[in-house]
Motif scaffolding. Structure first.
Motif: not given
Length: 266
Positions: A41-67
């Motif tokens: 949220r502080r970054s404002g996006g866009p965000v890149l997650e490496l080794a994102s797997g099943t989206g355990r972290v990626t999806i909550p970031i997307a749910k916060a409205g961050i690309r």
């Protein structure tokens, strides 16, 4: 067995990943999702997650409205992540975090939950950091989490202090999966540990569906060593926390590095 054996092939390691890695089952990651979402949220996006797997972290970031973009080597993990993402502002791509080129830069790049340790040589670690540096936007942050090694777990040869067991139930199907870590062998010279994982899956009636052995190999990296790796590849640490609550570094805890690009280095 290949080091990607657990997650790069279909099996319980993929199918039950989210259940096995709920924070209450793996206390070191307690609070990590909130930590990453806050930085996203502080970054404002866009965000890149490496080794994102099943989206355990990626999806909550997307749910916060961050690309956010998630990159992972396993097509099976990516398939689960895409199915979970729905219409969220999340994109998932297949790639190797040691050598990727997405043609864009990101305000925040993450390597959560010790995935950085899947690279088994300093050369591979540096390749990854170079890729991260090239993809980091001016003023952006890079956050990477690894564990701080406990020496009693790193003795050469077969470790006598390994005994872990997890049992989960899929609420949708009632299937039950057991994971037992059978052994750990340490290569103290190269700082690599190899664990043998044994999975048993039964249906809701207790009938055996699957039994499978897999191997996990990761490299432990000491705190000072990690600081030097980051410096070599053009990063300047902003902070190094011992947990996801902002705790001070301490022996045997987590290494949560928050870094920016060092000034004057490309």
């Amino acid at each position: 067995m290949k080091r990607t054996d657990i997650y790069n092939v279909p099996g319980p390691g993929v199918e039950f990943y989210d259940l096995f890695h709920e924070p209450h089952r793996v206390p070191p990651i307690l609070g990590d999702i909130a930590f990453y979402v806050r930085h996203a949220r502080r970054s404002g996006g866009p965000v890149l997650e490496l080794a994102s797997g099943t989206g355990r972290v990626t999806i909550p970031i997307a749910k916060a409205g961050i690309r956010v973009t998630g990159l992972d080597l396993s097509p099976h993990m990516l398939a689960l992540a895409r199915a979970k993402a729905g219409g969220l502002p999340a994109t998932f791509v297949r790639g190797n975090m040691r050598k990727f080129d997405l043609g864009r830069r990101f305000r925040l790049i993450l390597i959560p939950f010790r995935s950085f340790q899947s690279m088994l040589t300093p050369e591979e670690q540096r390749d990854c950091l170079r890729c991260v540096r090239r993809h980091l936007a001016p003023g952006g942050l890079f956050i990477v989490n690894i564990f701080d090694p406990k020496l009693e777990y790193c003795v050469p040869g077969r470790s006598k202090v390994i005994s872990r067991y997890r049992k989960v139930t899929d609420p949708a199907t009632g299937a039950r999966a057991n994971l037992e870590v059978l052994s750990r062998d340490n290569d103290a010279l190269r700082q690599i540990l190899r664990e043998k994982w044994h999975f048993i899956v039964r249906d809701r009636r207790g009938r055996l569906i699957r039994r499978m052995n897999r191997e996990l190999a990761i490299r432990w990296t000491y705190r000072t060593e990690m600081a030097h790796l980051l410096e070599l590849e053009g990063f300047e640490p902003v902070a190094c926390h011992g947990d996801f609550r902002g705790g001070a570094p301490r022996y045997g805890s987590e290494q949560v590095w928050v870094c920016r690009a060092a000034k004057g280095k490309k």
